[in-house]
Design a protein around this motif. Structure first.
Motif: not given
Length: 841
Positions: A562-572
């Motif tokens: 889940x963290x990786x998916x969020x990171x790729x979608x919007x790192x900020x």
């Protein structure tokens, strides 16, 4: 009474007096960091790339090897000279007790406690200015060359010709100046001669517009500002215009007189003209003015004129009087905290400390009765002796890494107290009784074995010593790593954490033993009353290890996915500006505007990537709103200024006031990512080595796998709760590394002890027995620390709330991994067979 007991009491009294003296009176002796006192800090770095571009722009025909040779010469003593010049400039601003200290990689930390808005803006501008003053000739045919440019509508990138008289900037200017080759292209624009460069002089029209007049200026300077004696502000009595007058030293005055006589009408080097040459005044490669030399000037005085306000002229005067920087500098990081937020942080920190201390003390008194009373005495002594420990730790760590916020020229000065430092103090309150719990549980076992009171007490201390020593050394190791790889407030946390560990070891192993020695009757046989919530258990923990390991893997994979998916979608969304770079602007408000309406207002102002978070009420009626963006500037303006104008203009009824600002460049973000990664790796490797030396590699492997599990579980659940990964979160993960291993070491120490006493029981069963024997102290030590971190979570605001949440998750994960991960991994390494070397250690 024990041998040498008197000397122990004398030493305790001396340390106590020293510690009390160092903080008395508190208002004078306790130095508050900027996050508590309010103020501004800058991290700047000598900009070698800009220096290279400046040298190339000054003489485009100059060979590259000659430029590199000059850069190397300039950089030899650039750090010391830069610090001296910046200190002179900051002192001229009237800031109280500024801190200016060199760091690694040609970086310099500048802290301005209590600086107001004007002082902050002036400081930033004066810091950025190199103040390299030059007097350079203008091309003889400059008027004709410029007229042809403007008449033909020719303009450099980012500008357009207006009314055939000057240039204005276009919307492409911001993009153009980000190109590293732009400065060279601008300097060579329509260049009539390689010995002259194209420059622009800024002017301000009566309607407020800023326009730019072109000028071709010689690359070689006739003289520099090295001979400048002083700069003063003067006002023209007729026009009222402000200018900065320059007075040269005798040598410079003679040189200036010679130059003006040479290029005056019919001068020695201007014999064929009745018009004097223009002499351009260039500061930091910016053209300020290019007056005509009408006659020789023997007085050694000149002036810099322009569209100055009185404030701008005063700043320019101060910069020139402070001297020139050897090379340009760039601002890597800027942080500003309003005093209101600092006051609120202090109040919440004090409240969390008092509540945490009270909860731990009450629990110890109820659970251990008389022994708990002695533990509470040690807890009080921890608070009294902590300043002495902080001075000791800061002095030792300061020998290896110089930090102006930690160490100072006076070796008995307390390090600066920051909000993470307060968090470290609160954390040590919970951790301080861990050693007492280990000792008291050992004393309980000795009483159960039928020993007298004094024999049980001293045997308990002896048997608990190695576990206490090993577990605290690992925590000190992580504290040292935090100090090495951290910066600013994180180092303050590392100092208080290490100081708390050292002092708590002293009070637990020495002070409480002294009290017991003085108060336990020689003939007492009756055991001291102690509660026992967890009686002797016979749980087969190891039979459940496969289910537990499968569960842990599932949680880690799910949360990190889940963290990786969020990171790729919007790192900020998931990473703070500590790692991405950008800006965080904090506002106090009286009436909260709508989030979407604020986002629309910011988008209209050019801040299209804003993330808005309402922090709510932190203390009393203080409410905080945060705007996060990846931008540092908007159309040449600081992003905080643009955002504030947009929001206050759109929502005047909200009562928005700027309370804090953080600007972190991408370079700092990359450095912090690298440092965070290596700090965790170094901590794991260091513990692997230490535990291998103290036990064996199989034990060390089990401990390291459990620690990696704790870090991954904590990281995954923390981010799953929509918390951003920040430098504070990394500090928490490192603290978990140091603290979580404590319970594992306690179990391993008991396994080693049981192996020596029992040579027949199968190794798996022996390990299971050791886990059951230490289960009570595992739960108790984590519980007391949870009491302290819980108060920090409930009453600490902002980043400290994140730290407390992270610690709570880590503490729970640590108890779980101690039982279900560390020992099973160790067993798997030895294939359930008894290690042959452990019994000999």
């Amino acid at each position: 009474m024990e041998k040498n007991a008197l000397w122990k009491w004398v030493i305790l009294a001396a340390i106590t007096v020293f510690s009390v003296v160092t903080v008395s009176p508190p208002s004078e002796k306790i130095r508050l960091g900027l996050d508590l006192a309010g103020g501004t800090s800058f991290t700047v770095q000598i900009d070698q790339e800009q220096l290279r571009r400046d040298l190339q722009a000054a003489d485009p025909s100059r060979p590259a090897d000659a430029i590199e040779s000059e850069i190397a010469t300039i950089m030899r003593d650039a750090d010391a000279r830069t610090v001296e010049v910046l200190r002179n400039r900051v002192d001229a601003l009237g800031v109280n007790e500024p801190v200016i200290a060199p760091g690694k990689d040609h970086r310099i930390l500048i802290q301005l406690p209590g600086a107001d808005e004007k002082q902050r803006a002036a400081a930033e501008q004066s810091i950025k200015s190199a103040a390299f003053l030059q007097f350079r000739l203008v091309h003889r045919d400059n008027a004709r060359l410029v007229a042809n440019l403007l008449a033909g509508g020719k303009a450099p990138e980012g500008y357009r010709a207006v009314e055939g008289r000057y240039y204005e900037r276009t919307g492409d200017y911001e993009a153009a100046i980000r190109d590293p080759g732009y400065a060279r292209r601008l300097a060579t624009f329509e260049q009539p001669d390689p010995s002259y460069v194209f420059m622009l002089q800024e002017e301000r029209l009566q309607d407020g517009r800023r326009v730019y007049s072109p000028c071709y200026v010689r690359t070689r300077s006739e003289m520099t500002g090295e001979s400048l004696k002083r700069a003063e502000i003067e006002r023209d009595p007729m026009s009222g215009a402000v200018h900065v007058s320059l007075t040269f030293k005798p040598k410079g005055a003679n040189e200036f007189a010679k130059i003006t006589s040479y290029y005056a009408p019919r001068g020695l080097r201007n014999k064929d003209s009745d018009t004097g040459r223009q002499l351009a005044i260039v500061l930091d490669n910016t053209l300020y003015s290019a007056p005509v030399i009408n006659e020789p000037i023997p007085s050694g005085r000149a002036s810099i004129s322009g569209s100055f306000s009185m404030e701008e002229a005063a700043l320019l005067r101060n910069i020139l009087n402070a001297g020139s920087l050897p090379a340009p500098v760039k601002v890597l990081e800027k942080r500003m905290v309003d005093a209101s937020l600092g006051k609120d942080a202090i109040q919440s920190g004090i409240r969390a400390s008092i509540i945490g201390l009270a909860l731990v003390a009450i629990f110890m008194l109820i659970y251990y009765s008389y022994c708990g009373l002695i533990a509470n005495l040690a807890l009080l002594a921890n608070m009294i002796l902590l300043p002495a420990g902080m001075i000791l730790v800061a002095g030792v760590l300061g020998l290896f890494i110089r930090d102006a916020g930690v160490s100072s020229r006076n070796i008995i000065t307390l390090p600066v107290l920051t909000m993470p430092g307060i968090a470290g103090i609160i954390l040590t309150i919970g951790m301080a009784v861990d050693a007492n719990v280990l000792i008291f549980e050992r004393i309980r076992e000795e009483f159960q074995a039928g020993k007298s009171a004094r024999a049980a007490v001293f045997a308990g201390y002896d048997r608990a010593f190695l576990a206490i020593f090993d577990s605290n050394i690992t925590t000190l190791l992580t504290g040292a790593i935090l100090f090495t790889f951290g910066s600013g407030p994180i180092r303050g946390f590392a100092v208080t954490l290490c100081a708390g560990i050292i002092i708590s070891m002293y009070t637990a192993l020495v002070l409480t033993r002294m009290v017991f020695a003085a108060t336990v009757p020689e003939k007492r046989v009756k055991p001291y009353r102690m509660l026992q919530f967890v009686a002797k258990t016979k749980i087969d923990f190891l039979a459940r290890r496969q289910v537990a390991i499968t569960f842990s893997i599932a949680v880690i994979v799910l949360t990190l996915g889940i963290f990786t998916a969020r990171l790729l979608a919007n790192p900020r969304r998931v990473l703070s500006i500590d790692f991405t770079g950008g800006s965080v602007i904090s506002y106090n408000y009286t009436q909260a505007p709508g989030i979407e309406a604020m986002r629309d207002a910011l988008t209209a102002a050019g801040i299209t990537d804003a993330i808005i978070q309402n922090q709510g009420a932190i203390e009393g009626e203080l409410t905080v709103l945060q705007v996060k963006t990846g931008r540092e500037q908007v159309d040449g303006r600081p992003v905080a200024e643009a955002a504030t104008d947009a929001l206050t203009g759109a929502f005047p009824e909200a009562g928005l006031t700027l309370a804090g600002e953080e600007v972190i460049g991408s370079q700092i973000g990359e450095d912090l990512k690298r440092d965070a990664f290596w700090s965790i790796i170094v901590a794991l490797v260091g513990m692997l080595i230490y535990i291998t030396v103290r036990f064996e590699f199989g034990f060390a492997l089990g401990a390291i796998v459990a620690l990696a599990h704790d870090v991954l579980i904590t990281f995954g659940i923390f981010t799953l709760l929509d918390r951003q990964v920040s430098l504070t979160a990394v500090a928490c993960l490192l603290t978990i590394l140091g603290y979580s291993v404590n319970d594992t070491i306690v179990i391993f120490d008991r396994i080693r002890e049981d192996m020596k006493r029992d040579q027949k029981t199968p190794f798996r069963d022996l390990c299971n027995l050791s886990i059951n024997q230490t289960l009570s102290r595992t739960l108790l030590t984590s519980f007391t620390t949870l009491l302290a971190t819980g108060s920090l979570f409930l009453f600490g605001g902002g980043a400290i709330n994140d730290f407390a949440l992270c610690m709570i998750i880590g503490l729970v994960a640590g108890v779980y991994s101690t039982v279900f991960i560390a020992t099973p991994v160790m067993l798997a390494w030895y294939k359930n067979r008894r290690p042959g070397l452990v019994a000999a250690k």
